[in-house]
Design a protein around this motif. Structure first.
Motif, short mmCIF file in Angstrom:
data_model
loop_
_atom_site.label_atom_id
_atom_site.label_comp_id
_atom_site.label_asym_id
_atom_site.label_seq_id
_atom_site.Cartn_x
_atom_site.Cartn_y
_atom_site.Cartn_z
N ARG A 1 35.16 7.36 22.54
CA ARG A 1 34.12 6.36 22.24
C ARG A 1 32.96 7.10 21.60
O ARG A 1 32.11 7.63 22.29
CB ARG A 1 33.66 5.68 23.53
N TYR B 1 41.37 9.24 23.42
CA TYR B 1 40.57 8.04 23.11
C TYR B 1 39.11 8.45 23.19
O TYR B 1 38.63 8.90 24.23
CB TYR B 1 40.87 6.93 24.12
N GLU C 1 40.52 -0.44 25.70
CA GLU C 1 40.99 0.92 26.01
C GLU C 1 42.04 0.89 27.13
O GLU C 1 43.08 1.57 27.05
CB GLU C 1 39.83 1.85 26.40
N PHE D 1 41.14 6.59 18.25
CA PHE D 1 42.21 7.01 19.16
C PHE D 1 43.31 7.72 18.39
O PHE D 1 43.50 7.49 17.20
CB PHE D 1 42.80 5.81 19.93
N ASP E 1 35.12 3.38 18.40
CA ASP E 1 36.01 4.27 19.14
C ASP E 1 37.10 4.75 18.18
O ASP E 1 37.44 4.04 17.24
CB ASP E 1 36.73 3.54 20.28
N ARG F 1 46.01 2.01 26.78
CA ARG F 1 46.62 3.05 27.62
C ARG F 1 47.87 2.52 28.34
O ARG F 1 48.90 3.20 28.44
CB ARG F 1 45.61 3.59 28.63
N ILE G 1 47.40 10.67 24.88
CA ILE G 1 46.40 9.74 24.32
C ILE G 1 45.06 10.45 24.26
O ILE G 1 44.59 11.01 25.26
CB ILE G 1 46.22 8.47 25.20
#
Ligand SMILES: [Zn+2]
Ligand SMILES: [Zn+2]
Length: 388
Positions: free
Chosen positions: A292, A290, A268, A185, A183, A272, A288
């Motif tokens: 995957r 994010y 995750e 971010f 992932d 957050r 944010i």
């Protein structure tokens, strides 16, 4: 020792591997490599399908009357890295380089295809899958979304990756996860900016970022069950431009690696929550992103066992793979079809450079072992021993 057709095939594939090494191509740009593969498959009488998932190529070889089928996958793309090997067959393209050994993967799979087209000692269908864009561009997903397993059904799918940390010829895999989900971010802490001499008038995104960095680093140790494993690394911090200005915006970037979807979800979710809580406590807004981007590569238990018996049948050393935190887009194929991802040891005398290092080169001594292993997998799944 008698000179055999197999020796000639291997010598041919070594030349082909070095030719591909000299002419590396980035993800979804593998025109020359794909054309070369298609031509060699066709010349051997193998049915060829081009343009599968972009530049992907699938060769289909049928024999006998069994409905059973197997898929074998090799990736074709190179990396945006400047080669420093000084080899006579080094890359002719500035800044592009087969630093992950995908040139060797193509040669091992093509060698197996040409060998099986000649010997035809199997009953069923073999699909030779040459995949584009493994290095971060999800060519594996592109092929699956282009109907790979619908157009070319496979009971099993296997992929080999050379592994410099293992001795030459050692075959390693494991049931369950072998490579991590990846992932990425990006977090923005957003204030309005102001005079650094009057912090009571300006929400401080810099200080909030400092607190957040410490908090996010507690997720793995405090929120993830210690019997699971995961990684969170913050790799970028951007913000500020003057000594006397509190900036309006600070961004943090990083990556998360995990093997289990529940753990991935926990990470995750907590990330957050911490961003929202920290931003609120400092009077800041936040954004944010994010993503995957690669799921975990999860081997089927039966398929992993079949790899070990195939490896034993060719006399290879076998090792149980300890899952790696790097990721691999063969994961998308394993979500759609039972199979296994396999590491093939290629460390020679004094070992070589690691994957993605500018001095890396695929070890051609691993090439015949890889061809044998592909053929042994076909034999394990489509051999005459199985009822049809
Ligand atoms: Zn790579
Ligand atoms: Zn690779």
């Amino acid at each position: 020792m008698a000179h055999s057709e197999f020796d000639d095939l291997v010598a041919d594939m070594v030349l082909l591997r070095r030719d591909i090494h000299s002419h590396p191509e980035l993800g979804f740009e593998e025109m020359r490599t794909a054309a070369l593969i298609a031509a060699r498959l066709r010349a051997a009488g193998i049915e060829v399908h081009e343009g599968v998932g972009g530049t992907g190529v699938v060769g289909v070889l049928r024999n006998g009357d069994s409905a059973r089928s197997i898929g074998l996958r090799a990736d074709m793309d190179a990396l945006p890295v400047q080669e420093e090997t000084g080899l006579p067959y080094a890359s002719r393209h500035d800044g592009i380089f087969h630093g992950c050994g995908h040139d060797g993967h193509v040669a091992m799979l093509l060698g197996a295809a040409l060998h099986l087209a000649r010997t035809r000692r199997f009953n069923g269908t073999v699909n030779f899958i040459f995949q584009p864009a493994e290095e971060g561009l999800a060519g594996g997903r592109a092929m699956v979304e282009d109907g790979l397993f619908r157009r070319f059904p496979c009971d099993r799918v296997f992929a080999l990756h050379n592994w410099p940390e293992l001795p030459l010829g050692t075959v390693a895999t494991c049931p369950g996860p072998i490579m991590a989900a990846a992932d990425r971010f990006e977090i923005a802490l957003v204030g309005r900016g102001g005079h650094a001499a009057m912090p009571y008038d300006t929400p401080d995104a810099i200080m909030a970022a400092g607190v957040l960095i410490a908090q996010l680093n507690s997720i793995i140790s405090r929120d993830v069950n210690p019997t699971a494993s995961a990684v969170l690394s913050i790799t970028q911090v951007h913000g500020g431009h003057a000594h006397n200005v509190i900036p309006a915006r600070v961004t943090l970037g990083g990556t998360v690696r995990s093997f289990d979807a529940d753990v991935q979800h926990v990470i995750e979710t907590r990330l957050r929550e911490m961003v929202a809580g920290t931003a609120q406590s400092f009077g800041l807004d936040f954004e944010i992103h994010y993503d995957r981007y690669y799921p975990a590569t999860i081997n089927d238990e039966d398929a992993a066992a079949e790899v070990f018996s195939a490896a034993a049948s060719i006399g290879a050393d076998i090792a149980s793979a300890r899952p790696a935190f790097t990721s691999e887009d063969f994961a998308f194929m394993l979500q759609a079809c039972k199979g296994a991802y396999i590491w093939l040891g290629q460390a020679g005398e004094g070992a070589g450079a690691p994957l993605h290092n500018p001095r890396f080169d695929f070890n051609d001594d691993a090439l015949p072992i890889g061809v044998h292993l592909h053929v042994a997998l076909v034999d394990a799944w489509l051999g005459f021993g199985y009822p049809t």
